[in-house]
Design an enzyme around this catalytic site. Sequence first.
Site, PDB file in Angstrom:
ATOM      1  N   SER A 184       0.960  -1.252   0.333  1.00  0.00           N
ATOM      2  CA  SER A 184      -0.610   0.205   0.487  1.00  0.00           C
ATOM      3  C   SER A 184       0.602   1.102   0.209  1.00  0.00           C
ATOM      4  CB  SER A 184      -0.958  -0.075   1.114  1.00  0.00           C
ATOM      5  OG  SER A 184      -0.114   0.511   2.221  1.00  0.00           O
ATOM      6  N   GLU A 390     -16.010   4.259   2.313  1.00  0.00           N
ATOM      7  CA  GLU A 390     -15.165   4.860   2.954  1.00  0.00           C
ATOM      8  C   GLU A 390     -14.249   4.153   4.618  1.00  0.00           C
ATOM      9  OE1 GLU A 390     -14.950   8.978   2.945  1.00  0.00           O
ATOM     10  OE2 GLU A 390     -16.304   8.669   1.457  1.00  0.00           O
TER      11      GLU A 390
END
Length: 406
Positions: A184, A390
Amino acid sequence: MAEFTLELNDDQKQVRDWLHGFAADVMRPAAAEWDEREETPWPIIQEAAKLGIYSLDFYAQQFFDPTGLGVPMTMEELFWGDAGIALSIVGTGLAAVGVLANGTEEQIGTWVPQMYGDANDVKVAAFCSSEPDAGSDVAAMRTRAVYDEAKDEWVLNGTKTWATNGGIANVHVVVAVVDAELGSRGHASFIVPPNTPGLSQGQKFQKHGIRASHTAEVVLEDVRVPGHCLLGGKEKLDERLARAREKAKAGGGGASVKNAAMATFEASRPAVGAMAVGTARAAYEVALDYAKTRVQFGRPIIENQGVGFQLADMRTQIDAARLLVWRASWMATAGKPFTSAEGSMSKLYASEVAKQVTGQAIQILGGNGYTREYPVERMHRDAAIYTIFEGTSEIQRMVISRALAK
């Protein structure tokens, strides 16, 4: 920096009342129709643009409110009106936050205005992060961005999913992998300008709730964007990747290296909490009015403890959720770190409250609540999304627990 206060100032109250009027007079009468149509409510977005609600200037004013309460106040009022229509109005904001969080001043000035257009030519934008196999697990992202040094272009390939305004947007902000070995930490964000060849809309999703908001896949096939479309610029990216590689070699976790998608979500979590508060408040108010006027066994049902106590709990939970959202919003504006994941706390609690309160509203209305003659069934369907998008409630709990463990 303004001191923390629970009282809105006169300017904020004026904006709140203005938004409430738009939500009540324009959004609510159209909510059921656009929910059934499952289409982007362009006429309402157009009306919002004419009034100045859907505009870069308005959201900039709320974003830079020194108290931090401008954005949550705006979200609560619009989502009180209708969650699906409201998301169509504010969905562009997530892409704008993506640019604000990662872009240079020049990129912000160039691209954010193009996301909104103007009152005569309304545009929308899309933030594209999630993928079919990479939602909460951003490290599993497969969309790749490869730099073509000879042409100073980035070539993007992959498929994004769950993108609000995906495929119909004027500007897409796409998170892609530039160094797969870094997980990431090897991600970057890119602007895909209007009418760029290779970008197309994939499947449009038919959803349980927020059906007036367009959600679709975005397919990227050899999409070429100029070098200046890399948010933050290549020099900054190279420096960030170099730091991440050094930390990886040293055996460090690289936790201090910012991830492009996470920077956007961190900034938006209290705003999502405010959306949930708006939906919960709307359902509570319908249930309260119904309980005051519905007579059973010779008296209004609110006089029965089984109903009255439910309403008491609903109101208490809504107010508590709002306080968590306001605290996190104020902290973010004041530059105070979320040492206990206060942003995630606000999103987690408000989301769970919205699901619970809308469900209780249906129960209070009984059979009527289960029909589409009353709006609470739609509000209950809409509320389900807050615990998912989210960052799911489970992810928020993980973020909070990790913060507590430090």
